[in-house]
Design an enzyme around this catalytic site. Structure first.
Site, PDB file in Angstrom:
ATOM      1  N   ARG A  94      -3.022   2.611   7.016  1.00  0.00           N
ATOM      2  CA  ARG A  94      -1.763   2.049   6.837  1.00  0.00           C
ATOM      3  C   ARG A  94      -1.331   1.021   7.686  1.00  0.00           C
ATOM      4  O   ARG A  94      -1.383   1.164   8.676  1.00  0.00           O
ATOM      5  CB  ARG A  94      -0.717   3.179   6.434  1.00  0.00           C
ATOM      6  CG  ARG A  94       0.829   2.310   6.524  1.00  0.00           C
ATOM      7  CD  ARG A  94       1.884   3.414   6.386  1.00  0.00           C
ATOM      8  NE  ARG A  94       1.632   3.872   4.884  1.00  0.00           N
ATOM      9  CZ  ARG A  94       3.045   4.422   4.266  1.00  0.00           C
ATOM     10  NH1 ARG A  94       4.197   4.408   4.928  1.00  0.00           N
ATOM     11  NH2 ARG A  94       2.568   5.048   3.223  1.00  0.00           N
TER      12      ARG A  94
ATOM     13  N   HIS B 214      -0.328  -0.594  -2.668  1.00  0.00           N
ATOM     14  CA  HIS B 214      -0.059   0.864  -2.484  1.00  0.00           C
ATOM     15  C   HIS B 214      -0.528   1.780  -3.527  1.00  0.00           C
ATOM     16  O   HIS B 214       0.132   2.213  -4.306  1.00  0.00           O
ATOM     17  CB  HIS B 214       1.747   1.154  -2.308  1.00  0.00           C
ATOM     18  CG  HIS B 214       2.019   2.536  -1.532  1.00  0.00           C
ATOM     19  ND1 HIS B 214       0.933   3.235  -1.078  1.00  0.00           N
ATOM     20  CD2 HIS B 214       3.110   3.071  -1.289  1.00  0.00           C
ATOM     21  CE1 HIS B 214       1.673   4.125  -0.323  1.00  0.00           C
ATOM     22  NE2 HIS B 214       3.145   4.266  -0.630  1.00  0.00           N
TER      23      HIS B 214
ATOM     24  N   GLN C 273       0.020   5.864  -4.394  1.00  0.00           N
ATOM     25  CA  GLN C 273       1.531   6.125  -4.783  1.00  0.00           C
ATOM     26  C   GLN C 273       1.480   5.740  -6.147  1.00  0.00           C
ATOM     27  O   GLN C 273       1.964   6.718  -6.785  1.00  0.00           O
ATOM     28  CB  GLN C 273       2.547   5.157  -4.253  1.00  0.00           C
ATOM     29  CG  GLN C 273       3.928   5.258  -4.416  1.00  0.00           C
ATOM     30  CD  GLN C 273       4.267   6.632  -4.069  1.00  0.00           C
ATOM     31  OE1 GLN C 273       4.361   6.867  -2.850  1.00  0.00           O
ATOM     32  NE2 GLN C 273       4.936   7.610  -4.985  1.00  0.00           N
TER      33      GLN C 273
ATOM     34  N   ASP D 296      12.083   0.931  -5.701  1.00  0.00           N
ATOM     35  CA  ASP D 296      11.638   1.217  -4.309  1.00  0.00           C
ATOM     36  C   ASP D 296      12.803   0.590  -3.358  1.00  0.00           C
ATOM     37  O   ASP D 296      13.627   0.014  -4.165  1.00  0.00           O
ATOM     38  CB  ASP D 296      10.394   0.547  -4.375  1.00  0.00           C
ATOM     39  CG  ASP D 296       9.581   0.688  -3.006  1.00  0.00           C
ATOM     40  OD1 ASP D 296      10.079   1.533  -2.070  1.00  0.00           O
ATOM     41  OD2 ASP D 296       8.491   0.091  -2.653  1.00  0.00           O
TER      42      ASP D 296
ATOM     43  N   CYS E  38       9.438   5.986  -4.836  1.00  0.00           N
ATOM     44  CA  CYS E  38       8.244   6.342  -4.231  1.00  0.00           C
ATOM     45  C   CYS E  38       8.938   7.081  -2.623  1.00  0.00           C
ATOM     46  O   CYS E  38       8.120   7.758  -2.048  1.00  0.00           O
ATOM     47  CB  CYS E  38       7.199   5.169  -4.034  1.00  0.00           C
ATOM     48  SG  CYS E  38       8.106   3.920  -3.070  1.00  0.00           S
TER      49      CYS E  38
ATOM     50  N   ARG F 238       1.391  13.032  -4.251  1.00  0.00           N
ATOM     51  CA  ARG F 238       0.429  12.459  -3.416  1.00  0.00           C
ATOM     52  C   ARG F 238      -0.603  13.140  -2.808  1.00  0.00           C
ATOM     53  O   ARG F 238      -1.693  12.903  -2.735  1.00  0.00           O
ATOM     54  CB  ARG F 238       1.510  11.821  -2.024  1.00  0.00           C
ATOM     55  CG  ARG F 238       2.550  10.887  -2.565  1.00  0.00           C
ATOM     56  CD  ARG F 238       1.972   9.696  -3.066  1.00  0.00           C
ATOM     57  NE  ARG F 238       1.146   8.880  -2.162  1.00  0.00           N
ATOM     58  CZ  ARG F 238       1.597   8.339  -1.054  1.00  0.00           C
ATOM     59  NH1 ARG F 238       3.006   7.974  -0.905  1.00  0.00           N
ATOM     60  NH2 ARG F 238       0.516   7.716  -0.292  1.00  0.00           N
TER      61      ARG F 238
HETATM   62  N1   CP Z   1       5.972   6.626  -0.394  1.00  0.00           N
HETATM   63  C1   CP Z   1       5.508   6.630   0.830  1.00  0.00           C
HETATM   64  O1   CP Z   1       4.443   6.140   0.833  1.00  0.00           O
HETATM   65  O2   CP Z   1       6.027   7.541   1.808  1.00  0.00           O
HETATM   66  P1   CP Z   1       5.863   7.271   3.242  1.00  0.00           P
HETATM   67  O3   CP Z   1       6.160   5.756   3.870  1.00  0.00           O
HETATM   68  O4   CP Z   1       6.722   8.269   3.685  1.00  0.00           O
HETATM   69  O5   CP Z   1       4.553   7.753   3.538  1.00  0.00           O
END
Ligand code: CP
Length: 297
Positions: free
Chosen positions: A100, A127, A130, A217, A256, A284
């Site tokens: 990430r 992403h 997700q 989001d 998300c 997830r």
């Molecule tokens: N939706 C998502 O990626 O959550 P986090 O940022 O908590 O990993």
């Protein structure tokens, strides 16, 4: 050997990952299949995370693997060691990586220089994990995405919106992005996407008309904190009961997470749709286990 974006995916891959995820969800805790046995995976994050970190750590362990979490700030990457050198070191020691970070180029470089399976756990561009979880949730709640109208309300030029547009292109459902004009995807992206089933609109109520899925989001993505001028553009783009009154009767709401109640979604709407939204969060785990198992096949 890599899952870095929805853009680089295709309908067959997405459908087969979702089939496997559904199977893994239904057989969780009852199977001895451990495709990651004997492997150690690195989770390298330079941004905060709750859902992604926990779901990958649990998923890797459930598939028989070991996992190490590396914060970008704690390893030499945070002091300027190039991603390609980090990749060449880790590629000789671990069996796969979940990353990430900010730049998509970094996950692509890591994948090429490490030579090990690499998964994009969120970049500024996409992403992808997700979106798999969101699609599985739609399948579970509505039976299919075929013939459905899916709407994204919020920053139309963020990673979620972009990944969704690619998913719509490959899977063929109607997809509408509703955003302030300056937060719609730029024309060069739309030309590149080349998807007649994706529409851009600035009026959130018109976008929500007869929608089956409303997806939102945060208004400011990670790294944009404090951009008050941008946030001020979104006053009319809250997902709330008024907006949902335009939708189809059996609509669902996705977020998300994390959610900022009172901003992109009202407290009442989030709580009314919590069952779907937290099922989406749980998914997830299942979709990422499918990605992990597929990459090591
Ligand atoms: N939706 C998502 O990626 O959550 P986090 O940022 O908590 O990993």
């Amino acid at each position: 050997m890599k899952f870095l974006s929805i853009e680089e995916s295709n309908s067959q891959e997405l459908e087969s990952l979702l089939d496997l995820a559904a199977e893994m969800k239904s057989t969780r805790g009852t199977t001895s299949n451990q495709p990651l046995a004997g492997q150690t995976w690195a989770i390298i994050f330079t941004k905060a995370s709750t859902r992604t970190r926990v779901s990958f750590e649990v998923g890797i362990r459930e598939l028989g693997g070991n996992v190490m979490f590396l914060s970008g700030n704690d390893i030499q990457l945070g002091r300027g060691e190039p991603i390609k050198d980090t990749a060449r070191v880790l590629g000789r020691m671990v069996h796969g990586a979940v990353i990430r970070t900010f730049d998509q180029e970094d996950v692509e470089d890591f994948s090429s220089y490490s030579g090990i399976p690499t998964i994009n756990a969120l970049t500024d561009k996409e992403h992808p994990c997700q979106i798999l979880a969101d699609l599985l949730t739609i399948q579970e709640k509505l039976g299919t995405w075929e013939g459905k109208k899916v709407v994204f309300i919020g920053d139309g030029n963020n990673n979620m919106s972009r990944s969704w547009m690619w998913a719509a292109k490959y899977l063929g459902f109607e997809f509408v992005v509703a955003a302030p004009k300056s937060c719609l995807p730029p024309q060069d992206f739309i030309d590149h996407l080349d998807a007649p089933n994706v529409a851009l609109i600035t009026d959130p109520a018109a976008a929500a008309k007869n929608a089956d899925v409303i997806n939102t989001d945060v208004w400011l993505s990670m790294g944009q904190e404090g951009q008050d001028e941008k946030e001020a553009l979104f006053g009319d783009y809250q997902v709330n009961d008024d907006l949902l009154s335009h939708c189809s009767p059996n609509h669902i709401v996705l977020h998300c997470l994390p959610a900022y109640r009172g901003k992109e979604i009202s407290e009442e709407t989030l709580e009314a749709h919590a069952n779907t939204i937290f099922q989406q969060a749980e998914n997830r785990l299942h979709v990422q286990k499918a990605v992990l198992a597929t990459l090591v096949e």
